[in-house]
Write an enzyme that holds these catalytic residues in place. Structure first.
Site, short mmCIF file in Angstrom:
data_model
loop_
_atom_site.label_atom_id
_atom_site.label_comp_id
_atom_site.label_asym_id
_atom_site.label_seq_id
_atom_site.Cartn_x
_atom_site.Cartn_y
_atom_site.Cartn_z
N GLY A 43 -47.23 7.48 21.61
CA GLY A 43 -46.22 8.29 22.77
C GLY A 43 -46.01 9.53 22.08
O GLY A 43 -45.88 10.37 22.82
N ASP A 102 -35.57 3.02 24.19
CA ASP A 102 -35.19 2.27 25.27
C ASP A 102 -34.07 1.05 24.94
O ASP A 102 -33.07 1.55 25.02
CB ASP A 102 -36.40 1.70 25.90
CG ASP A 102 -36.45 0.91 27.22
OD1 ASP A 102 -35.18 1.27 27.87
OD2 ASP A 102 -37.18 0.05 27.52
N LYS A 130 -32.84 6.35 26.86
CA LYS A 130 -32.40 5.78 28.00
C LYS A 130 -31.24 4.89 27.61
O LYS A 130 -31.65 3.68 27.26
CB LYS A 130 -33.32 4.88 28.72
CG LYS A 130 -34.62 5.61 29.35
CD LYS A 130 -35.43 4.64 30.29
CE LYS A 130 -36.61 3.92 29.48
NZ LYS A 130 -37.36 3.45 30.21
N VAL A 152 -41.03 6.18 32.89
CA VAL A 152 -41.76 7.43 32.93
C VAL A 152 -42.89 7.26 32.15
O VAL A 152 -43.30 6.42 31.32
CB VAL A 152 -40.71 8.50 32.45
CG1 VAL A 152 -39.76 8.58 33.20
CG2 VAL A 152 -40.36 8.16 30.90
N ARG A 164 -51.04 9.57 29.99
CA ARG A 164 -50.51 10.48 28.61
C ARG A 164 -50.74 11.80 29.01
O ARG A 164 -50.09 12.63 28.18
CB ARG A 164 -51.04 9.93 27.38
CG ARG A 164 -50.66 8.44 27.06
CD ARG A 164 -51.22 8.15 25.35
NE ARG A 164 -51.16 6.82 25.37
CZ ARG A 164 -50.21 5.89 24.71
NH1 ARG A 164 -49.00 6.53 24.59
NH2 ARG A 164 -50.45 4.70 24.40
#
Ligand code: 5GP
Length: 175
Positions: A43, A102, A130, A152, A164
């Protein structure tokens, strides 16, 4: 095929401006010293590629891959290594580059693991945060955008390995 609902949350220009700003802050903080960027695959790859070009210091890039067991949209908290670093961390300034924090479980696991390898310094950087989803008390040193509890995709972030490549960060809702 599943119905998709994608809405732009953070447009590409806002991302570019923020990444440049983060690069300038990181450059100032490291004062030209060498920094080893530990990029968390997959990511953070796009974010790191853009960020490193705004860092005025000796940058060394390395990659680590972890997987948290669970569904595609929620963390289970159990982390496993898929790929370790090639570089040694010992005695170096290390900056972990994440796409999103997260629950904080992945970053906590990585911090503990890298700390045991005796870096000179160890900091964390994430494009997205987050904080309302935290299950452990962790605050990244560098944060791009703080967002609500939304799933998201785009700019490196996936849903089941898709999206991506999207240039904007979008909210993904299953239809
Ligand atoms: P944590 O361990 O902090 O709960 O989760 C970190 C990882 O969960 C991220 O690196 C990312 O892979 C995934 N994740 C958490 N929230 C999102 C999200 O909103 N979108 C996507 N695509 N991945 C997320």
């Amino acid at each position: 095929m599943q119905q998709l609902d994608l809405r732009v949350l953070i447009p590409r220009q806002d991302i570019a401006d923020k990444v440049q700003e983060m690069g300038e802050i990181i450059s100032r903080d490291y004062g030209g010293q060498e920094v080893l960027l530990v990029v968390v695959l997959r990511g953070a790859a796009l974010f790191a590629a853009d960020l490193c070009r705004h860092i005025r210091a000796d940058v060394v890039l390395d990659f680590i891959a972890v997987s948290s067991y669970g569904s595609s949209t929620s963390s289970s908290g159990v982390v496993r290594f898929l790929k370790d670093l090639d570089e040694s961390v010992e005695g170096r300034h290390v900056l972990i580059i994440e796409d999103i924090v997260d629950t904080g479980l992945t970053l906590t696991y990585l911090l503990e693991n890298l700390k045991s390898r005796h870096p000179l310094s160890l900091r964390t950087c994430t494009l997205l945060d987050k904080p309302s989803c935290r299950r452990v008390n962790i605050r990244p040193d560098y944060v791009g955008f703080t967002i609500d509890d939304l799933f998201v995709v785009g700019y490196g972030l996936d849903w089941d390995q898709r999206y991506r490549h999207l240039p904007d960060i979008c909210i993904h809702q299953e239809g």
